[in-house]
Write a protein that holds these residues in place. Structure first.
Motif, PDB file in Angstrom:
ATOM      1  N   MET A  25      51.797  45.802  45.707  1.00 32.93           N
ATOM      2  CA  MET A  25      50.819  45.815  44.627  1.00 32.93           C
ATOM      3  C   MET A  25      50.194  44.435  44.429  1.00 32.93           C
ATOM      4  O   MET A  25      49.007  44.324  44.115  1.00 32.93           O
ATOM      5  CB  MET A  25      51.461  46.282  43.317  1.00 32.93           C
ATOM      6  N   ASP A  26      50.998  43.387  44.631  1.00 35.35           N
ATOM      7  CA  ASP A  26      50.474  42.029  44.498  1.00 35.35           C
ATOM      8  C   ASP A  26      49.345  41.783  45.477  1.00 35.35           C
ATOM      9  O   ASP A  26      48.321  41.180  45.122  1.00 35.35           O
ATOM     10  CB  ASP A  26      51.575  40.994  44.732  1.00 35.35           C
ATOM     11  N   ASN A  27      49.516  42.244  46.702  1.00 34.54           N
ATOM     12  CA  ASN A  27      48.456  42.074  47.707  1.00 34.54           C
ATOM     13  C   ASN A  27      47.162  42.728  47.241  1.00 34.54           C
ATOM     14  O   ASN A  27      46.077  42.148  47.369  1.00 34.54           O
ATOM     15  CB  ASN A  27      48.889  42.651  49.053  1.00 34.54           C
ATOM     16  N   LYS A  28      47.273  43.915  46.678  1.00 33.80           N
ATOM     17  CA  LYS A  28      46.081  44.629  46.197  1.00 33.80           C
ATOM     18  C   LYS A  28      45.503  43.952  44.956  1.00 33.80           C
ATOM     19  O   LYS A  28      44.280  43.843  44.817  1.00 33.80           O
ATOM     20  CB  LYS A  28      46.426  46.088  45.898  1.00 33.80           C
ATOM     21  N   LEU A  29      46.388  43.499  44.057  1.00 31.38           N
ATOM     22  CA  LEU A  29      45.929  42.822  42.843  1.00 31.38           C
ATOM     23  C   LEU A  29      45.180  41.543  43.187  1.00 31.38           C
ATOM     24  O   LEU A  29      44.083  41.300  42.674  1.00 31.38           O
ATOM     25  CB  LEU A  29      47.125  42.497  41.933  1.00 31.38           C
ATOM     26  N   PHE A  30      45.753  40.727  44.068  1.00 34.12           N
ATOM     27  CA  PHE A  30      45.118  39.462  44.408  1.00 34.12           C
ATOM     28  C   PHE A  30      43.819  39.675  45.196  1.00 34.12           C
ATOM     29  O   PHE A  30      42.869  38.899  45.054  1.00 34.12           O
ATOM     30  CB  PHE A  30      46.078  38.553  45.158  1.00 34.12           C
ATOM     31  N   LYS A  31      43.769  40.711  45.996  1.00 29.17           N
ATOM     32  CA  LYS A  31      42.524  41.035  46.711  1.00 29.17           C
ATOM     33  C   LYS A  31      41.430  41.398  45.700  1.00 29.17           C
ATOM     34  O   LYS A  31      40.285  40.951  45.818  1.00 29.17           O
ATOM     35  CB  LYS A  31      42.767  42.179  47.691  1.00 29.17           C
ATOM     36  N   ALA A  32      41.798  42.202  44.700  1.00 25.18           N
ATOM     37  CA  ALA A  32      40.835  42.578  43.665  1.00 25.18           C
ATOM     38  C   ALA A  32      40.426  41.365  42.832  1.00 25.18           C
ATOM     39  O   ALA A  32      39.257  41.205  42.477  1.00 25.18           O
ATOM     40  CB  ALA A  32      41.424  43.665  42.775  1.00 25.18           C
ATOM     41  N   ALA A  33      41.395  40.486  42.534  1.00 28.87           N
ATOM     42  CA  ALA A  33      41.103  39.289  41.742  1.00 28.87           C
ATOM     43  C   ALA A  33      40.164  38.355  42.494  1.00 28.87           C
ATOM     44  O   ALA A  33      39.303  37.706  41.884  1.00 28.87           O
ATOM     45  CB  ALA A  33      42.398  38.567  41.391  1.00 28.87           C
ATOM     46  N   LYS A  34      40.311  38.285  43.804  1.00 34.69           N
ATOM     47  CA  LYS A  34      39.441  37.426  44.616  1.00 34.69           C
ATOM     48  C   LYS A  34      37.988  37.896  44.523  1.00 34.69           C
ATOM     49  O   LYS A  34      37.067  37.083  44.518  1.00 34.69           O
ATOM     50  CB  LYS A  34      39.911  37.433  46.076  1.00 34.69           C
ATOM     51  N   GLN A  35      37.792  39.189  44.435  1.00 39.00           N
ATOM     52  CA  GLN A  35      36.439  39.735  44.310  1.00 39.00           C
ATOM     53  C   GLN A  35      35.911  39.627  42.883  1.00 39.00           C
ATOM     54  O   GLN A  35      34.710  39.618  42.665  1.00 39.00           O
ATOM     55  CB  GLN A  35      36.417  41.192  44.757  1.00 39.00           C
ATOM     56  N   TYR A  36      36.818  39.543  41.901  1.00 38.26           N
ATOM     57  CA  TYR A  36      36.450  39.589  40.488  1.00 38.26           C
ATOM     58  C   TYR A  36      36.170  38.203  39.903  1.00 38.26           C
ATOM     59  O   TYR A  36      35.277  38.042  39.083  1.00 38.26           O
ATOM     60  CB  TYR A  36      37.569  40.269  39.704  1.00 38.26           C
ATOM     61  N   PHE A  37      36.973  37.202  40.319  1.00 38.22           N
ATOM     62  CA  PHE A  37      36.889  35.874  39.707  1.00 38.22           C
ATOM     63  C   PHE A  37      36.296  34.841  40.664  1.00 38.22           C
ATOM     64  O   PHE A  37      36.702  34.761  41.823  1.00 38.22           O
ATOM     65  CB  PHE A  37      38.273  35.396  39.255  1.00 38.22           C
ATOM     66  N   SER A  38      35.407  34.029  40.138  1.00 34.16           N
ATOM     67  CA  SER A  38      34.811  32.958  40.938  1.00 34.16           C
ATOM     68  C   SER A  38      35.798  31.806  41.146  1.00 34.16           C
ATOM     69  O   SER A  38      35.690  31.072  42.123  1.00 34.16           O
ATOM     70  CB  SER A  38      33.537  32.437  40.267  1.00 34.16           C
TER      71      SER A  38
END
Length: 104
Positions: free
Chosen positions: A82-95
């Motif tokens: 889940m961390d891998n998916k969370l951090f992937k989503a965060a990379k797209q979400y936060f500058s």
């Protein structure tokens, strides 16, 4: 500055500008991680992203950890996925993702 959504108004729903996570939230996540509250730190990131799926998952992990008395090894494996998916989503979400990732 010209924004992509201004150039392509019909496709504006597909374009999303990245947001910046405030320094107070980054510091909160850093402190949680420093105190070994890793799951709670990830929950805080999910809340800042307003991602219901990740919020539910990490809240569930915390409930299991509280009921079990420690963090089960099998749950740790699931959290890594889940961390891998969370951090992937965060990379797209936060500058400022690189700063966020650095406090974990």
């Amino acid at each position: 500055m010209i924004k992509l959504k201004d150039l392509y108004p019909n496709q504006a729903s597909f374009l999303m500008e990245k947001k910046e996570l405030g320094s107070a939230y980054i510091e909160k996540i850093r402190m949680l991680t420093q105190r070994n509250n890793h799951t709670t730190a990830r929950l805080e990131l999910a809340k800042q992203m307003k991602n219901k799926m990740f919020i539910d998952i990490y809240e569930g992990m915390i409930k299991i950890q509280d009921a079990y008395g420690s963090f089960p090894m099998d749950l740790g494996k699931f959290r890594q996925k889940m961390d891998n998916k969370l951090f992937k989503a965060a990379k797209q979400y936060f500058s400022n993702y690189n700063i966020i990732k650095g406090v974990f």
